[in-house]
Scaffold this active site. Sequence first.
Site, PDB file in Angstrom:
ATOM      1  N   SER A  96     -19.060  -1.836   5.253  1.00 51.49           N
ATOM      2  CA  SER A  96     -18.135  -2.686   5.795  1.00 51.49           C
ATOM      3  C   SER A  96     -17.784  -3.734   5.091  1.00 51.49           C
ATOM      4  O   SER A  96     -17.420  -3.750   4.078  1.00 51.49           O
ATOM      5  CB  SER A  96     -19.030  -2.905   7.306  1.00 51.49           C
ATOM      6  OG  SER A  96     -17.993  -3.293   7.981  1.00 51.49           O
ATOM      7  N   HIS A 111     -19.042   3.552  13.554  1.00 51.35           N
ATOM      8  CA  HIS A 111     -19.266   2.394  12.416  1.00 51.35           C
ATOM      9  C   HIS A 111     -20.639   1.997  12.112  1.00 51.35           C
ATOM     10  O   HIS A 111     -21.357   1.806  11.123  1.00 51.35           O
ATOM     11  CB  HIS A 111     -18.355   1.182  13.027  1.00 51.35           C
ATOM     12  CG  HIS A 111     -18.404   0.362  11.682  1.00 51.35           C
ATOM     13  ND1 HIS A 111     -17.650   0.545  10.577  1.00 51.35           N
ATOM     14  CD2 HIS A 111     -18.880  -0.961  11.616  1.00 51.35           C
ATOM     15  CE1 HIS A 111     -17.486  -0.470   9.751  1.00 51.35           C
ATOM     16  NE2 HIS A 111     -18.431  -1.603  10.209  1.00 51.35           N
ATOM     17  N   ASP A 118     -15.104   6.067  13.087  1.00 47.54           N
ATOM     18  CA  ASP A 118     -15.018   4.814  13.114  1.00 47.54           C
ATOM     19  C   ASP A 118     -14.070   3.778  13.754  1.00 47.54           C
ATOM     20  O   ASP A 118     -13.127   4.023  13.557  1.00 47.54           O
ATOM     21  CB  ASP A 118     -14.920   4.372  11.423  1.00 47.54           C
ATOM     22  CG  ASP A 118     -15.391   2.819  11.112  1.00 47.54           C
ATOM     23  OD1 ASP A 118     -14.805   2.126  11.471  1.00 47.54           O
ATOM     24  OD2 ASP A 118     -16.173   2.736  10.035  1.00 47.54           O
TER      25      ASP A 118
END
Length: 439
Positions: A195, A371, A339
Amino acid sequence: MALIFAARLLLLLASTVTAVLLPSQDVFYTQPANISSYNPGDVINTRSIPTNLNGLLAGGPSPSIKAAYQYLYRTTDSLGNPVAAVTTLLVPHGADPSKLLAYQTAYDSANNDCSPSYALQAGANTSATSDIIFITAALDQGWYVLSPDYEGLNAHYTSGLISGYATLDSVRAAFKQTAASGLSTSAKYAMWGYSGGSLASEWAAELQPSYAPELKFQGAALGGLIPNVQNVLSTINKGPFAGLAFSGIYGLSKAYPELAAFLDANLVPSKKDQFYSTANGCLSQASSQGAFQDLYSYFTTGKAAFSQPVPQSVLSKTGIMGTHGVPSIPFFVYKAVADEVSPSNDTDSLVKTLCSRGTSIEYHKDVIGEHITEAITGSANALAWISDRLEGKAVSTGCTTEVVALTSVDLESVEQLGGELVALLQDLLGGRLGPAFSG
Ligand SMILES: *[C@@H]1O[C@H](CO)[C@@H](O)[C@H](O)[C@H]1NC(C)=O
Ligand SMILES: *[C@@H]1O[C@H](CO)[C@@H](O)[C@H](O)[C@H]1NC(C)=O
Ligand SMILES: *[C@@H]1O[C@H](CO)[C@@H](O)[C@H](O)[C@H]1NC(C)=O
């Protein structure tokens, strides 16, 4: 006599109760006036720090750390100016000096007090993130682990340029301090990030050929990629991750003065204080304050504000991957199809673009996760892939895309994470995940 005793007692107290200073109060985080006299990656100041990783995970494993160093080093901001940043090098007991992992954490905050160099110090008042698990797993392999505050001293969260430059210069800095740290000058090195951490790592890989051509990474493992910041803003708005949008746009405004002026002129006056309060929090605070908020309702012109020339030019300069160079190192990319922070079609498109330009990519699309779970489930394969790179194993050139599911995680890779860590991961997956574990 009594006086001497009192003085000794004071000294003792001073050395035992010293709280860890926040970066905003700690003189170590001072950019020197002559910053432009330093070259990118030059080390300006160093110190050793006590760490306390075990304190971050109640009941979790504690890596045995032999030494930890912090370097204040020279890097470059998004406008091209020389600036300082801080990085932390962790050395486990029984370390293999020939292996270095540059691990970019998802600290995801526009406030420098939330930087990893603070969180990694013993006594820091901070909450755990899943990054600690992966740093621990890497240390348990015997690797040196380097974790930069890649947003710089002013926390330019989501600005790809400074994030990439500071990641590259952090590695340069580590190789200038090998006499003290014991790292081999010929160590192999790779990057890893999920991320926000993948944002820094991918930008570093794109910028490396032009900015740091002498660096020779073995590869980069990139999870939960953020190819396009603007698409993230619209995807997370009004949802559980909406707080990241506040911090993200604020971080960009710290990197680009014209965007700071734009915010000042375009935020709804009565909501300004609330905007900056949320935007300036650490990840957990921004996540809780910003959750389910409508970012666009904070702007006098609503969503249209983001189509204006100022935000558009900033986002196009420093918010879109695949626009600043062709990575010359192999990638392992893992992404959940579902996601809900950065739409997976953006990652599909980036992978396609970079492959067509010659980057070798092994792309795992996970059909089960989202995610947060992907950060955990994708990690076993990522760790194994990095391990192969640091061993110097040949990587297949070209691109492959594999559709995977949780069950296809290679058992050997999971074992490499270590029994305690696996138990912890299962525990996390068993429902204890909250916004503080996002990234
Ligand atoms: C920057 O200034 C400091 C303090 O005067 C000095 O010690 C240092 O050598 C200077 N650095 C460079 C690269 O000129
Ligand atoms: C630690 O941080 C929390 C959350 O920011 C704050 O409420 C608390 O007062 C802090 N504790 C100390 C000892 O600084
Ligand atoms: C991915 O889908 C979103 C929503 O449909 C769209 O806005 C975005 O442009 C797409 N990305 C790419 C690279 O096509």
